[in-house]
Motif scaffolding. Structure first.
Motif, PDB file in Angstrom:
ATOM      1  N   LEU A 134       1.203  21.172  -5.290  1.00 34.66           N
ATOM      2  CA  LEU A 134       1.512  19.835  -5.796  1.00 34.66           C
ATOM      3  C   LEU A 134       2.837  19.329  -5.252  1.00 34.66           C
ATOM      4  O   LEU A 134       2.977  18.148  -4.897  1.00 34.66           O
ATOM      5  CB  LEU A 134       1.546  19.851  -7.329  1.00 34.66           C
ATOM      6  N   ILE A 135       3.828  20.223  -5.173  1.00 31.98           N
ATOM      7  CA  ILE A 135       5.134  19.837  -4.622  1.00 31.98           C
ATOM      8  C   ILE A 135       4.989  19.430  -3.166  1.00 31.98           C
ATOM      9  O   ILE A 135       5.559  18.419  -2.718  1.00 31.98           O
ATOM     10  CB  ILE A 135       6.145  20.999  -4.771  1.00 31.98           C
ATOM     11  N   ALA A 136       4.215  20.211  -2.390  1.00 29.33           N
ATOM     12  CA  ALA A 136       4.015  19.902  -0.975  1.00 29.33           C
ATOM     13  C   ALA A 136       3.289  18.566  -0.796  1.00 29.33           C
ATOM     14  O   ALA A 136       3.691  17.726   0.020  1.00 29.33           O
ATOM     15  CB  ALA A 136       3.233  21.024  -0.303  1.00 29.33           C
ATOM     16  N   VAL A 137       2.213  18.362  -1.601  1.00 31.84           N
ATOM     17  CA  VAL A 137       1.453  17.110  -1.509  1.00 31.84           C
ATOM     18  C   VAL A 137       2.332  15.923  -1.890  1.00 31.84           C
ATOM     19  O   VAL A 137       2.325  14.878  -1.221  1.00 31.84           O
ATOM     20  CB  VAL A 137       0.208  17.170  -2.417  1.00 31.84           C
ATOM     21  N   GLY A 138       3.102  16.074  -2.969  1.00 30.89           N
ATOM     22  CA  GLY A 138       4.001  14.998  -3.392  1.00 30.89           C
ATOM     23  C   GLY A 138       5.034  14.664  -2.334  1.00 30.89           C
ATOM     24  O   GLY A 138       5.307  13.481  -2.063  1.00 30.89           O
ATOM     25  N   ALA A 139       5.604  15.688  -1.690  1.00 35.12           N
ATOM     26  CA  ALA A 139       6.609  15.470  -0.651  1.00 35.12           C
ATOM     27  C   ALA A 139       6.001  14.749   0.555  1.00 35.12           C
ATOM     28  O   ALA A 139       6.614  13.814   1.109  1.00 35.12           O
ATOM     29  CB  ALA A 139       7.213  16.811  -0.218  1.00 35.12           C
ATOM     30  N   VAL A 140       4.786  15.165   0.940  1.00 38.26           N
ATOM     31  CA  VAL A 140       4.114  14.516   2.076  1.00 38.26           C
ATOM     32  C   VAL A 140       3.836  13.041   1.760  1.00 38.26           C
ATOM     33  O   VAL A 140       4.060  12.162   2.611  1.00 38.26           O
ATOM     34  CB  VAL A 140       2.798  15.253   2.421  1.00 38.26           C
ATOM     35  N   LEU A 141       3.366  12.762   0.532  1.00 30.86           N
ATOM     36  CA  LEU A 141       3.100  11.374   0.151  1.00 30.86           C
ATOM     37  C   LEU A 141       4.387  10.543   0.130  1.00 30.86           C
ATOM     38  O   LEU A 141       4.372   9.363   0.513  1.00 30.86           O
ATOM     39  CB  LEU A 141       2.421  11.329  -1.219  1.00 30.86           C
ATOM     40  N   LEU A 142       5.479  11.147  -0.312  1.00 31.39           N
ATOM     41  CA  LEU A 142       6.767  10.442  -0.291  1.00 31.39           C
ATOM     42  C   LEU A 142       7.154  10.062   1.137  1.00 31.39           C
ATOM     43  O   LEU A 142       7.589   8.939   1.405  1.00 31.39           O
ATOM     44  CB  LEU A 142       7.857  11.319  -0.914  1.00 31.39           C
ATOM     45  N   ILE A 143       6.985  11.011   2.051  1.00 28.03           N
ATOM     46  CA  ILE A 143       7.328  10.757   3.456  1.00 28.03           C
ATOM     47  C   ILE A 143       6.422   9.675   4.050  1.00 28.03           C
ATOM     48  O   ILE A 143       6.893   8.755   4.740  1.00 28.03           O
ATOM     49  CB  ILE A 143       7.224  12.057   4.278  1.00 28.03           C
ATOM     50  N   ILE A 144       5.118   9.787   3.758  1.00 23.03           N
ATOM     51  CA  ILE A 144       4.179   8.791   4.270  1.00 23.03           C
ATOM     52  C   ILE A 144       4.523   7.400   3.736  1.00 23.03           C
ATOM     53  O   ILE A 144       4.554   6.411   4.490  1.00 23.03           O
ATOM     54  CB  ILE A 144       2.728   9.163   3.880  1.00 23.03           C
ATOM     55  N   GLY A 145       4.775   7.313   2.424  1.00 19.37           N
ATOM     56  CA  GLY A 145       5.119   6.030   1.824  1.00 19.37           C
ATOM     57  C   GLY A 145       6.386   5.441   2.404  1.00 19.37           C
ATOM     58  O   GLY A 145       6.467   4.244   2.694  1.00 19.37           O
ATOM     59  N   PHE A 155       0.828  -1.204   0.000  1.00 17.79           N
ATOM     60  CA  PHE A 155       0.000   0.000   0.000  1.00 17.79           C
ATOM     61  C   PHE A 155       0.862   1.252   0.000  1.00 17.79           C
ATOM     62  O   PHE A 155       0.633   2.200  -0.770  1.00 17.79           O
ATOM     63  CB  PHE A 155      -0.922  -0.027   1.223  1.00 17.79           C
ATOM     64  N   ASN A 156       1.876   1.268   0.849  1.00 11.36           N
ATOM     65  CA  ASN A 156       2.713   2.459   0.953  1.00 11.36           C
ATOM     66  C   ASN A 156       3.720   2.573  -0.194  1.00 11.36           C
ATOM     67  O   ASN A 156       4.197   3.666  -0.479  1.00 11.36           O
ATOM     68  CB  ASN A 156       3.435   2.475   2.298  1.00 11.36           C
ATOM     69  N   GLY A 157       4.013   1.441  -0.835  1.00  7.06           N
ATOM     70  CA  GLY A 157       4.819   1.520  -2.049  1.00  7.06           C
ATOM     71  C   GLY A 157       4.087   2.276  -3.142  1.00  7.06           C
ATOM     72  O   GLY A 157       4.661   3.105  -3.858  1.00  7.06           O
ATOM     73  N   ILE A 158       2.770   2.028  -3.243  1.00 10.03           N
ATOM     74  CA  ILE A 158       1.938   2.751  -4.214  1.00 10.03           C
ATOM     75  C   ILE A 158       1.879   4.235  -3.856  1.00 10.03           C
ATOM     76  O   ILE A 158       1.980   5.110  -4.726  1.00 10.03           O
ATOM     77  CB  ILE A 158       0.523   2.145  -4.262  1.00 10.03           C
TER      78      ILE A 158
END
Length: 244
Positions: free
Chosen positions: A63-74, A14-17
Motif C-alpha cells: 500500500l505504501i509503494a502504491v500510494g507513493a507511485v500514485l503521488l509521483i504520477i499525480g 485528473f491527476n489532482g484526484i
C-alpha cells in the motif's frame, strides 16, 4: 480556452484526484504497518502459519509503494500540464504505461494461479481454526479481535460455529459466542441455535455478489489510464510543435 487549454485543465483535474488518492492509500499503508492491533498483526501471531502468508503480511508495504507511485504520477501529471513540461509529461506517460502493463500481468497471474490461492486459503483456514480452539476465551487479544470481527461482519468463526468447539471458552461455558446465534442471549447460544455463517464464507459471498462491480471498476481504471496516456502524449506533441 481552446482544445489545448481544455486538455491541460482535464489533465490537471485528473491527476489532482490521483494525487489525493495516492496520499490516502499511503496513509492507510502507514497505518497498517503502525497498528499492531490490526488483522495483519493477528495473522502474524498465528502459530505455524503457512510460509506463503508472508506475502499477505507485507500488504502494508504494498500500500505504501502504491500510494507513493500514485503521488509521483499525480505530481508529474499536474506539473507537466500546468508548466507545459515535455519531460514531465513523457515521464508521466512512461510510468502510467508501466503501471498498466503491470496490472495486466497481475490479472493474468491471478487467473493462472487461482487454484494455488484456494490452497493457500485452505491452509490459512486450518491454522486459524487451530488458533481459535487454542486461544479463544483464554488469550484476551485473540478473543477481543474475534469478537470485534464477528460483531462487524455479523459472522461466526472462520468457517462456522464448530471452529469454537474445544476452545477454552466453549469448554468453560459449554456455549458458543453470542455472535453465532440470531438474537440469542449468552446463556442460550448452543450447537442447535448457532446458525450464523462463518466470516470466510460471508467474505467470499460478498466478493461473489460484487464481482460485476469489481470488474467494472477494474475496467474503468484501465480506461482512465489509457485516456491519461493519450492526453499526456497529445499535450507532449502539441507543446513540442509550439516550441518548434
Amino acid at each position: 480556452m481552446g482544445c489545448f487549454g481544455f486538455l491541460k485543465v482535464m489533465m490537471f483535474a485528473f491527476n489532482g484526484i490521483i494525487f489525493l488518492a495516492g496520499a490516502a492509500i499511503l496513509g492507510v499503508g502507514i497505518w497498517v504497518k503502525v497498528d499492531s492491533g490490526s488483522i495483519l498483526g493477528f495473522l502474524k501471531g498465528i502459530k505455524d502459519a503457512p510460509a506463503e502468508m508472508n506475502q499477505i503480511l507485507n500488504v502494508g508495504y504494498l500500500l505504501i509503494a502504491v500510494g507513493a507511485v500514485l503521488l509521483i504520477i499525480g505530481f508529474l501529471g499536474c506539473c507537466g500540464a500546468m508548466k507545459e513540461s515535455r519531460c514531465m509529461l513523457l515521464l508521466f506517460f512512461v510510468i502510467v504505461l508501466v503501471v498498466f502493463i503491470a496490472e495486466v500481468a497481475g490479472a493474468v497471474v491471478i487467473l493462472v494461479f487461482k487454484p494455488l490461492a484456494g490452497e493457500l486459503i485452505e491452509k490459512l483456514g486450518t491454522k486459524v481454526v487451530q488458533n481459535i480452539k487454542k486461544d479463544y476465551g483464554q488469550n484476551p487479544d485473540v478473543t477481543a479481535l474475534w469478537n470485534a470481527t464477528m460483531d462487524t461482519l455479523k459472522c461466526c468463526g472462520f468457517y462456522n460455529y464448530t471452529d469454537f468447539t474445544g476452545s477454552p471458552f466453549q469448554i468453560r461455558t459449554d456455549l458458543y459466542p453470542q455472535q453465532c446465534c440470531h438474537g440469542a442471549v449468552f446463556s442460550s447460544c448452543n450447537d442447535t441455535s448457532a446458525t450464523i455463517t462463518g466470516c470466510f464464507p460471508k467474505f467470499k459471498q460478498l466478493i461473489d455478489e460484487n464481482t460485476i462491480v469489481i470488474v467494472a471498476v477494474a475496467l474503468g481504471i484501465a480506461a482512465l489510464e489509457i485516456l491519461a496516456m493519450v492526453v499526456s502524449m497529445t499535450l507532449y506533441c502539441i507543446i513540442g510543435s509550439k516550441s518548434d
